[in-house]
Design a protein around this motif. Sequence first.
Motif, PDB file in Angstrom:
ATOM      1  N   GLN A 198       0.818  -1.203   0.000  1.00  0.00           N
ATOM      2  CA  GLN A 198       0.000   0.000   0.000  1.00  0.00           C
ATOM      3  C   GLN A 198       0.859   1.263   0.000  1.00  0.00           C
ATOM      4  O   GLN A 198       0.546   2.238  -0.698  1.00  0.00           O
ATOM      5  CB  GLN A 198      -0.944   0.008   1.207  1.00  0.00           C
ATOM      6  N   SER A 201       2.008   1.800  -3.426  1.00  0.00           N
ATOM      7  CA  SER A 201       0.946   2.342  -4.269  1.00  0.00           C
ATOM      8  C   SER A 201       0.771   3.838  -4.022  1.00  0.00           C
ATOM      9  O   SER A 201       0.666   4.635  -4.968  1.00  0.00           O
ATOM     10  CB  SER A 201      -0.373   1.620  -3.990  1.00  0.00           C
ATOM     11  N   GLU A 204       3.081   6.165  -5.631  1.00  0.00           N
ATOM     12  CA  GLU A 204       2.816   6.375  -7.054  1.00  0.00           C
ATOM     13  C   GLU A 204       1.529   7.148  -7.295  1.00  0.00           C
ATOM     14  O   GLU A 204       1.094   7.310  -8.440  1.00  0.00           O
ATOM     15  CB  GLU A 204       2.723   5.017  -7.766  1.00  0.00           C
ATOM     16  N   ASP A 206      -1.421   6.105  -6.338  1.00  0.00           N
ATOM     17  CA  ASP A 206      -2.463   5.100  -6.558  1.00  0.00           C
ATOM     18  C   ASP A 206      -3.174   4.823  -5.227  1.00  0.00           C
ATOM     19  O   ASP A 206      -2.519   4.514  -4.229  1.00  0.00           O
ATOM     20  CB  ASP A 206      -1.813   3.825  -7.083  1.00  0.00           C
ATOM     21  N   PRO A 207      -4.512   4.904  -5.154  1.00  0.00           N
ATOM     22  CA  PRO A 207      -5.222   4.653  -3.886  1.00  0.00           C
ATOM     23  C   PRO A 207      -5.049   3.244  -3.341  1.00  0.00           C
ATOM     24  O   PRO A 207      -5.179   3.025  -2.135  1.00  0.00           O
ATOM     25  CB  PRO A 207      -6.691   4.916  -4.244  1.00  0.00           C
ATOM     26  N   GLY A 208      -4.776   2.282  -4.205  1.00  0.00           N
ATOM     27  CA  GLY A 208      -4.516   0.921  -3.743  1.00  0.00           C
ATOM     28  C   GLY A 208      -5.659   0.351  -2.921  1.00  0.00           C
ATOM     29  O   GLY A 208      -6.807   0.307  -3.361  1.00  0.00           O
ATOM     30  N   GLU A 211      -9.530   1.542  -2.302  1.00  0.00           N
ATOM     31  CA  GLU A 211     -10.669   1.245  -3.161  1.00  0.00           C
ATOM     32  C   GLU A 211     -11.495   0.073  -2.637  1.00  0.00           C
ATOM     33  O   GLU A 211     -12.619  -0.148  -3.092  1.00  0.00           O
ATOM     34  CB  GLU A 211     -10.179   0.973  -4.581  1.00  0.00           C
TER      35      GLU A 211
END
Length: 243
Positions: A198, A201, A204, A206-208, A211
């Motif tokens: 996580q 993520s 980057e 990204d919510p990872g 979600e």
Amino acid sequence: MSTPSFPGAVAASMLEVYDWQAEDGLHGGTPHVHTASSEAYVVVAGRGEVHTLTPEGARVDALEPGTLLWFTPGTVHRLVNSGGLEIVVLMQNSGLPEAGDAVFTFPARILADRDAYDAAARLSQDTPAEERAATARARRDLAVEGYLELRAAVRREGGEALRRFHRLAADLVRPRVAEWERIWHEGAEREAERTRRQLASLAEGDPGLMEDATVVRTEPLPGPRHFGMCGRLHKWRPRRDEG
């Protein structure tokens, strides 16, 4: 998606500490040690004490509502109930205590004999309540006998007496370690790896895992409280709320 683990793969239970009197006049639970897991107490009702043995010696800590106290593997601990003591217990490495991480402070003659130890430690939850209570109390009394001997040795000899006990405990649990590794890999290690992924993520953008956000409720396990090491245990069964 499977039900998420309790945070950090920790185990939570509610404990009503035994009020049985022991040979030294104190009321409470069964002295023991955890070989691989830390343990925390959150006191929610009543009064009491936790008596501990570490390489630094013997110690007594008062317990009252609002107390938060924890200790690491190798700390010998005994709960004393001064009246109505109830505790939320948080246990590192969920699954390991149930798989034998705890070692009772039985007298050395029993600790040195695996068959004798297993016989003294055994407590079936399938027998009538009166029989289980009698077995749990006899087990507690035997552990108190050994604890008092160990405490006296620690006061005489210091840390070396505790190291002897630790070596006996380590030898007792050695055959179980391969199974513990599986439990740890599927529990605490997996949760730590989820956090590592996580963080990668999020780095980057990204919510990872976000979600898959969800809420988990629990409900009491059916039936009476189990007879545990230190008291009557109340555990919960996780369930996902849908909709």
